[in-house]
Design an enzyme around this catalytic site. Sequence first.
Site, PDB file in Angstrom:
ATOM      1  N   HIS A   8     -47.826   1.691   2.869  1.00  0.00           N
ATOM      2  CA  HIS A   8     -47.709   2.302   1.536  1.00  0.00           C
ATOM      3  C   HIS A   8     -46.812   1.545   0.580  1.00  0.00           C
ATOM      4  O   HIS A   8     -46.665   1.949  -0.582  1.00  0.00           O
ATOM      5  CB  HIS A   8     -47.220   3.756   1.678  1.00  0.00           C
ATOM      6  CG  HIS A   8     -48.017   4.526   2.669  1.00  0.00           C
ATOM      7  ND1 HIS A   8     -47.626   4.684   3.983  1.00  0.00           N
ATOM      8  CD2 HIS A   8     -49.225   5.138   2.552  1.00  0.00           C
ATOM      9  CE1 HIS A   8     -48.542   5.373   4.639  1.00  0.00           C
ATOM     10  NE2 HIS A   8     -49.528   5.650   3.807  1.00  0.00           N
ATOM     11  N   ARG A  48     -51.241   2.593  -4.374  1.00  0.00           N
ATOM     12  CA  ARG A  48     -51.522   3.992  -4.755  1.00  0.00           C
ATOM     13  C   ARG A  48     -50.807   4.413  -6.023  1.00  0.00           C
ATOM     14  O   ARG A  48     -50.558   5.601  -6.252  1.00  0.00           O
ATOM     15  CB  ARG A  48     -51.140   4.960  -3.624  1.00  0.00           C
ATOM     16  CG  ARG A  48     -52.053   4.840  -2.433  1.00  0.00           C
ATOM     17  CD  ARG A  48     -51.632   5.773  -1.323  1.00  0.00           C
ATOM     18  NE  ARG A  48     -52.465   5.528  -0.163  1.00  0.00           N
ATOM     19  CZ  ARG A  48     -53.339   6.419   0.313  1.00  0.00           C
ATOM     20  NH1 ARG A  48     -53.470   7.590  -0.239  1.00  0.00           N
ATOM     21  NH2 ARG A  48     -54.061   6.113   1.361  1.00  0.00           N
ATOM     22  N   ARG A  92     -32.738  11.013  -5.150  1.00  0.00           N
ATOM     23  CA  ARG A  92     -33.878  11.598  -5.860  1.00  0.00           C
ATOM     24  C   ARG A  92     -33.421  12.054  -7.232  1.00  0.00           C
ATOM     25  O   ARG A  92     -32.351  12.660  -7.383  1.00  0.00           O
ATOM     26  CB  ARG A  92     -34.421  12.779  -5.034  1.00  0.00           C
ATOM     27  CG  ARG A  92     -35.364  13.661  -5.793  1.00  0.00           C
ATOM     28  CD  ARG A  92     -36.147  14.598  -4.897  1.00  0.00           C
ATOM     29  NE  ARG A  92     -36.544  15.807  -5.592  1.00  0.00           N
ATOM     30  CZ  ARG A  92     -37.480  15.870  -6.551  1.00  0.00           C
ATOM     31  NH1 ARG A  92     -38.114  14.782  -6.940  1.00  0.00           N
ATOM     32  NH2 ARG A  92     -37.772  17.014  -7.137  1.00  0.00           N
ATOM     33  N   ILE A  93     -34.221  11.762  -8.254  1.00  0.00           N
ATOM     34  CA  ILE A  93     -33.954  12.252  -9.616  1.00  0.00           C
ATOM     35  C   ILE A  93     -35.228  12.963 -10.072  1.00  0.00           C
ATOM     36  O   ILE A  93     -36.179  12.325 -10.492  1.00  0.00           O
ATOM     37  CB  ILE A  93     -33.518  11.115 -10.588  1.00  0.00           C
ATOM     38  CG1 ILE A  93     -34.370   9.860 -10.410  1.00  0.00           C
ATOM     39  CG2 ILE A  93     -32.057  10.763 -10.404  1.00  0.00           C
ATOM     40  CD1 ILE A  93     -34.047   8.760 -11.438  1.00  0.00           C
ATOM     41  N   MET A 185     -39.738  20.358  -4.575  1.00  0.00           N
ATOM     42  CA  MET A 185     -40.631  20.225  -3.422  1.00  0.00           C
ATOM     43  C   MET A 185     -40.367  18.991  -2.542  1.00  0.00           C
ATOM     44  O   MET A 185     -41.237  18.599  -1.769  1.00  0.00           O
ATOM     45  CB  MET A 185     -42.093  20.203  -3.917  1.00  0.00           C
ATOM     46  CG  MET A 185     -42.459  21.451  -4.711  1.00  0.00           C
ATOM     47  SD  MET A 185     -44.133  21.417  -5.355  1.00  0.00           S
ATOM     48  CE  MET A 185     -45.066  21.535  -3.844  1.00  0.00           C
ATOM     49  N   GLU A 186     -39.191  18.374  -2.677  1.00  0.00           N
ATOM     50  CA  GLU A 186     -38.987  17.108  -1.972  1.00  0.00           C
ATOM     51  C   GLU A 186     -37.668  16.955  -1.211  1.00  0.00           C
ATOM     52  O   GLU A 186     -37.606  16.244  -0.201  1.00  0.00           O
ATOM     53  CB  GLU A 186     -39.079  15.933  -2.977  1.00  0.00           C
ATOM     54  CG  GLU A 186     -40.455  15.685  -3.569  1.00  0.00           C
ATOM     55  CD  GLU A 186     -40.779  16.606  -4.744  1.00  0.00           C
ATOM     56  OE1 GLU A 186     -39.843  17.260  -5.282  1.00  0.00           O
ATOM     57  OE2 GLU A 186     -41.958  16.704  -5.129  1.00  0.00           O
TER      58      GLU A 186
HETATM   59  N1  HPA Z   1     -41.859  24.825  -8.379  1.00  0.00           N
HETATM   60  C1  HPA Z   1     -41.821  23.808  -7.516  1.00  0.00           C
HETATM   61  N2  HPA Z   1     -41.455  22.591  -7.856  1.00  0.00           N
HETATM   62  C2  HPA Z   1     -41.089  22.374  -9.124  1.00  0.00           C
HETATM   63  C3  HPA Z   1     -41.111  23.385 -10.074  1.00  0.00           C
HETATM   64  C4  HPA Z   1     -41.502  24.671  -9.673  1.00  0.00           C
HETATM   65  O1  HPA Z   1     -41.539  25.632 -10.468  1.00  0.00           O
HETATM   66  N3  HPA Z   1     -40.719  22.845 -11.252  1.00  0.00           N
HETATM   67  C5  HPA Z   1     -40.473  21.544 -11.027  1.00  0.00           C
HETATM   68  N4  HPA Z   1     -40.694  21.248  -9.740  1.00  0.00           N
END
Ligand code: HPA
Length: 238
Positions: A8, A48, A92-93, A185-186
Amino acid sequence: MSNIPTPHIGCNDKEMIADTVLMPGDPLRAKYIADNYLEDVVQFNAVRGALGYTGVYNGRKISVMASGMGMPSIGIYAYELFKFFDVKTIIRIGSCGGYLPELKLYDIILVDKCYTDSNYAVVFNNDYDDYAYPTESVVEALETSANELGIKYEKCCIHSSDLFYHLEKSYLDDVKARGCKAVEMESFALFTIAKALNKSAACLLTVSDSLCYSEEMTPEERETKFTEMIEIALNTKL
Ligand code: HPA
């Protein structure tokens, strides 16, 4: 046999990637940072569309590369950067959604703890802890940087979720009771991988939307308001 390039990251020279990598989710934000803040820029990845660049900021070599969205995506890039390119620190930013009314759009969060309802770490390395933590020394360096620049931030616990869209909202009571003030989410995957590989990681977030208010950032605001977070990260001395 060499492990690079990886599946990747299409780069065959480790020296092209700095010890510290800033990691926005969005490839175009990685390009924006390279174009607007770095000197002597070289692009080291386009596989990608996960654009990656290395350049110089205030005399220090630094890289910036996109993570994509979600733990599976950042997990691939963080693992390959740490394991095969000898990267020491990933910051992470990113953006997040605010869970509480006191968090306003554009507020900056420095993550000091992160809860997940994902099974990422269980599958990755049999780790059943549903909290993950950034590296203390990197958090301290980010705080010093923010204070030097006079930029305010909130240090708090966040929720790392596998989902952006939910048809069922009862999870909200649970994550709020656990002290999570915002959601992204990370981070959980990033912190888990850094810990397992004996590397360093931290995370700065800008509130881009709120689960309490209906407004969201406009595209223009996203560009300018992420500037403060980018500057804190770039000014960090590790
Ligand atoms: N949910 C999940 N991840 C995110 C959100 C959210 O509302 N806003 C920015 N990243």
